[in-house]
Design a protein around this motif. Structure first.
Motif, mmCIF file in Angstrom:
data_model
loop_
_atom_site.group_PDB
_atom_site.id
_atom_site.type_symbol
_atom_site.label_atom_id
_atom_site.label_comp_id
_atom_site.label_asym_id
_atom_site.label_seq_id
_atom_site.Cartn_x
_atom_site.Cartn_y
_atom_site.Cartn_z
ATOM 1 N N ALA A 1 -6.167 -77.080 110.236
ATOM 2 C CA ALA A 1 -6.538 -77.872 109.062
ATOM 3 C C ALA A 1 -7.793 -78.695 109.325
ATOM 4 O O ALA A 1 -8.403 -79.207 108.389
ATOM 5 N N GLN A 2 -8.192 -78.831 110.584
ATOM 6 C CA GLN A 2 -9.417 -79.544 110.956
ATOM 7 C C GLN A 2 -10.443 -78.515 111.437
ATOM 8 O O GLN A 2 -10.212 -77.840 112.439
ATOM 9 N N PRO A 3 -11.576 -78.355 110.760
ATOM 10 C CA PRO A 3 -12.539 -77.318 111.149
ATOM 11 C C PRO A 3 -12.955 -77.388 112.606
ATOM 12 O O PRO A 3 -13.113 -76.350 113.266
ATOM 13 N N GLU A 4 -13.150 -78.609 113.141
ATOM 14 C CA GLU A 4 -13.584 -78.734 114.530
ATOM 15 C C GLU A 4 -12.546 -78.167 115.493
ATOM 16 O O GLU A 4 -12.881 -77.565 116.510
ATOM 17 N N CYS A 5 -11.266 -78.372 115.179
ATOM 18 C CA CYS A 5 -10.209 -77.857 116.056
ATOM 19 C C CYS A 5 -10.136 -76.336 115.963
ATOM 20 O O CYS A 5 -9.924 -75.652 116.978
ATOM 21 N N PHE A 6 -10.315 -75.798 114.773
ATOM 22 C CA PHE A 6 -10.373 -74.345 114.630
ATOM 23 C C PHE A 6 -11.518 -73.769 115.456
ATOM 24 O O PHE A 6 -11.355 -72.761 116.164
ATOM 25 N N LEU A 7 -12.697 -74.418 115.399
ATOM 26 C CA LEU A 7 -13.845 -73.922 116.160
ATOM 27 C C LEU A 7 -13.586 -74.022 117.665
ATOM 28 O O LEU A 7 -14.010 -73.150 118.427
ATOM 29 N N ARG A 8 -12.892 -75.073 118.093
ATOM 30 C CA ARG A 8 -12.537 -75.189 119.520
ATOM 31 C C ARG A 8 -11.575 -74.064 119.907
ATOM 32 O O ARG A 8 -11.714 -73.465 120.985
ATOM 33 N N PHE A 9 -10.628 -73.763 119.047
ATOM 34 C CA PHE A 9 -9.680 -72.676 119.296
ATOM 35 C C PHE A 9 -10.424 -71.347 119.395
ATOM 36 O O PHE A 9 -10.192 -70.559 120.316
ATOM 37 N N ARG A 10 -11.315 -71.118 118.449
ATOM 38 C CA ARG A 10 -12.075 -69.870 118.436
ATOM 39 C C ARG A 10 -12.980 -69.768 119.653
ATOM 40 O O ARG A 10 -13.078 -68.708 120.283
ATOM 41 N N CYS A 11 -13.620 -70.851 120.017
ATOM 42 C CA CYS A 11 -14.504 -70.878 121.181
ATOM 43 C C CYS A 11 -13.726 -70.474 122.428
ATOM 44 O O CYS A 11 -14.157 -69.615 123.197
ATOM 45 N N GLY A 12 -12.549 -71.075 122.631
ATOM 46 C CA GLY A 12 -11.750 -70.754 123.801
ATOM 47 C C GLY A 12 -11.256 -69.322 123.820
ATOM 48 O O GLY A 12 -11.102 -68.726 124.888
ATOM 49 N N SER A 13 -11.020 -68.777 122.632
ATOM 50 C CA SER A 13 -10.523 -67.395 122.572
ATOM 51 C C SER A 13 -11.567 -66.384 123.032
ATOM 52 O O SER A 13 -11.230 -65.248 123.352
ATOM 53 N N LEU A 14 -12.837 -66.802 123.084
ATOM 54 C CA LEU A 14 -13.918 -65.916 123.517
ATOM 55 C C LEU A 14 -14.249 -66.095 124.994
ATOM 56 O O LEU A 14 -15.136 -65.416 125.515
ATOM 57 N N CYS A 15 -13.558 -67.014 125.671
ATOM 58 C CA CYS A 15 -13.877 -67.356 127.056
ATOM 59 C C CYS A 15 -13.201 -66.415 128.051
ATOM 60 O O CYS A 15 -12.126 -65.876 127.783
ATOM 61 N N GLY A 16 -13.840 -66.310 129.220
ATOM 62 C CA GLY A 16 -13.259 -65.525 130.296
ATOM 63 C C GLY A 16 -13.127 -66.286 131.588
ATOM 64 O O GLY A 16 -12.647 -65.744 132.583
ATOM 65 N N ASP A 17 -13.559 -67.557 131.626
ATOM 66 C CA ASP A 17 -13.441 -68.336 132.864
ATOM 67 C C ASP A 17 -13.311 -69.814 132.523
ATOM 68 O O ASP A 17 -13.510 -70.236 131.376
ATOM 69 N N ASP A 18 -12.956 -70.605 133.545
ATOM 70 C CA ASP A 18 -12.705 -72.026 133.342
ATOM 71 C C ASP A 18 -13.962 -72.770 132.893
ATOM 72 O O ASP A 18 -13.871 -73.714 132.110
ATOM 73 N N ALA A 19 -15.109 -72.370 133.398
ATOM 74 C CA ALA A 19 -16.343 -73.053 133.017
ATOM 75 C C ALA A 19 -16.591 -72.936 131.514
ATOM 76 O O ALA A 19 -17.046 -73.885 130.862
ATOM 77 N N CYS A 20 -16.258 -71.784 130.959
ATOM 78 C CA CYS A 20 -16.423 -71.580 129.515
ATOM 79 C C CYS A 20 -15.456 -72.462 128.737
ATOM 80 O O CYS A 20 -15.836 -73.080 127.742
ATOM 81 N N PHE A 21 -14.205 -72.555 129.199
ATOM 82 C CA PHE A 21 -13.225 -73.413 128.521
ATOM 83 C C PHE A 21 -13.682 -74.870 128.524
ATOM 84 O O PHE A 21 -13.560 -75.572 127.522
ATOM 85 N N LEU A 22 -14.194 -75.323 129.663
ATOM 86 C CA LEU A 22 -14.676 -76.707 129.759
ATOM 87 C C LEU A 22 -15.876 -76.929 128.846
ATOM 88 O O LEU A 22 -16.012 -78.001 128.243
ATOM 89 N N ALA A 23 -16.732 -75.921 128.735
ATOM 90 C CA ALA A 23 -17.878 -76.033 127.822
ATOM 91 C C ALA A 23 -17.406 -76.149 126.375
ATOM 92 O O ALA A 23 -17.994 -76.891 125.577
ATOM 93 N N CYS A 24 -16.343 -75.434 126.031
ATOM 94 C CA CYS A 24 -15.782 -75.544 124.675
ATOM 95 C C CYS A 24 -15.232 -76.954 124.441
ATOM 96 O O CYS A 24 -15.386 -77.517 123.362
ATOM 97 N N ASP A 25 -14.567 -77.520 125.450
ATOM 98 C CA ASP A 25 -14.069 -78.889 125.335
ATOM 99 C C ASP A 25 -15.214 -79.855 125.058
ATOM 100 O O ASP A 25 -15.107 -80.744 124.208
ATOM 101 N N ASP A 26 -16.299 -79.688 125.808
ATOM 102 C CA ASP A 26 -17.452 -80.577 125.653
ATOM 103 C C ASP A 26 -18.120 -80.401 124.292
ATOM 104 O O ASP A 26 -18.666 -81.355 123.726
ATOM 105 N N LYS A 27 -18.073 -79.192 123.771
ATOM 106 C CA LYS A 27 -18.742 -78.907 122.497
ATOM 107 C C LYS A 27 -17.988 -79.504 121.310
ATOM 108 O O LYS A 27 -18.590 -79.903 120.312
ATOM 109 N N TYR A 28 -16.653 -79.593 121.421
ATOM 110 C CA TYR A 28 -15.840 -80.077 120.300
ATOM 111 C C TYR A 28 -14.912 -81.213 120.753
ATOM 112 O O TYR A 28 -13.686 -81.100 120.674
ATOM 113 N N PRO A 29 -15.469 -82.336 121.222
ATOM 114 C CA PRO A 29 -14.616 -83.424 121.729
ATOM 115 C C PRO A 29 -13.743 -84.056 120.645
ATOM 116 O O PRO A 29 -12.679 -84.583 120.935
#
Length: 276
Positions: A222-250
């Motif tokens: 229901a919150q666009p930013e959280c959806f984008l964080r979810f989508r960002c993480g779904s495209l990741c293959g390593d921890d560095a990518c997940f952390l970058a998604c966290d930083d992108k959508y705090p």
């Protein structure tokens, strides 16, 4: 000093003790209900306390008098100042969901609360006319969150990206209305119609998450930013990518974390191997 319950909202006052003094009024924060919520919804309370705007809301809520059933007085709660920033709004939403639709409502008997249905998952729809199962499910259960023109344009843009995060970021920046519409559409469709819509079939980990954490999933989407964080993480293959998604959508931290915590409690060691 942070704001407490608005002075215009009054609760019952006790009779005088010795000397005719008024008995102090029990507040939500000091009540059995408030204590139970603080324990059962501990992670959500902590997230709210760490956000300055949510902390103001929480102090107000704690100062509210009690309703007849033992929970915070609804008029006082409704008058508490809501955050302006997305991060604070998310923290309030996560805490409120725990109190009203989640473990707080299920476990905190002193609150006298029956778990409420999530608004995204309890839409009021007319009788369906479609015969194809997926379309029929949308008409019957997700009629208020259809994927219309903006949503379709954003989805079409994403389909050309081939899973490239930078490309999908460009689609989102070019169509913010489409992000909001698609996220809410998926927030209803995936939990309620994923079993009959071939394009929405979740994997085993998400399927387990939806079984146990559908309200938290709906809160996130229901919150666009959280959806984008979810989508960002779904495209990741390593921890560095997940952390970058966290930083992108705090600003999505409270809602996304609430979903992950719930999934971790119910699905890790089973269909989820440690990464969602």
């Amino acid at each position: 000093m942070l704001a407490a319950c608005p002075s215009g909202v009054e609760g019952p006052t006790g009779g005088g003790g010795a000397g005719g003094e008024a008995t102090p009024e029990l507040t939500f924060g000091a009540s059995d209900c408030g204590s139970c919520v603080a324990d059962v919804c501990q992670s959500h309370v902590a997230a709210c306390e760490s956000d300055p705007e949510c902390a103001v809301y929480l102090e107000c809520l704690r100062a509210c008098p009690l309703a007849e059933g033992g929970d915070a007085d609804p008029a006082c709660e409704a008058a508490c100042p809501l955050p302006n920033a997305a991060s604070g709004k998310g923290a309030v939403t996560a805490l409120t969901s725990c109190r009203t639709t989640g473990e707080g409502a299920l476990s905190c008997e002193p609150c006298g609360r029956t778990p409420a249905a999530h608004p995204l998952l309890s839409q009021t729809c007319p009788p369906p006319t479609a015969t194809e199962p997926c379309a029929r499910c949308e008409e019957e259960r997700c009629c208020e969150t259809r994927c219309n023109a903006d949503c379709q344009a954003y989805a079409s843009c994403m389909q050309t990206c081939g899973g490239m995060i930078d490309c999908e970021d460009g689609c989102a920046a070019a169509n913010p209305a489409g992000v909001q519409e698609l996220s809410r559409w998926l927030g209803c469709q995936v939990p309620l119609c994923g079993d009959v819509c071939a394009s929405l079939v979740p994997g085993p980990c998400l399927e387990c998450g939806l079984e146990h954490c559908a309200n938290q999933f709906a809160d996130c989407f229901a919150q666009p930013e959280c959806f984008l964080r979810f989508r960002c993480g779904s495209l990741c293959g390593d921890d560095a990518c997940f952390l970058a998604c966290d930083d992108k959508y705090p600003e999505s931290e409270a809602l996304f974390s609430a979903f992950l915590v719930c999934v971790g409690q119910h699905c890790l060691g089973g269909p989820c191997s440690g990464k969602f």
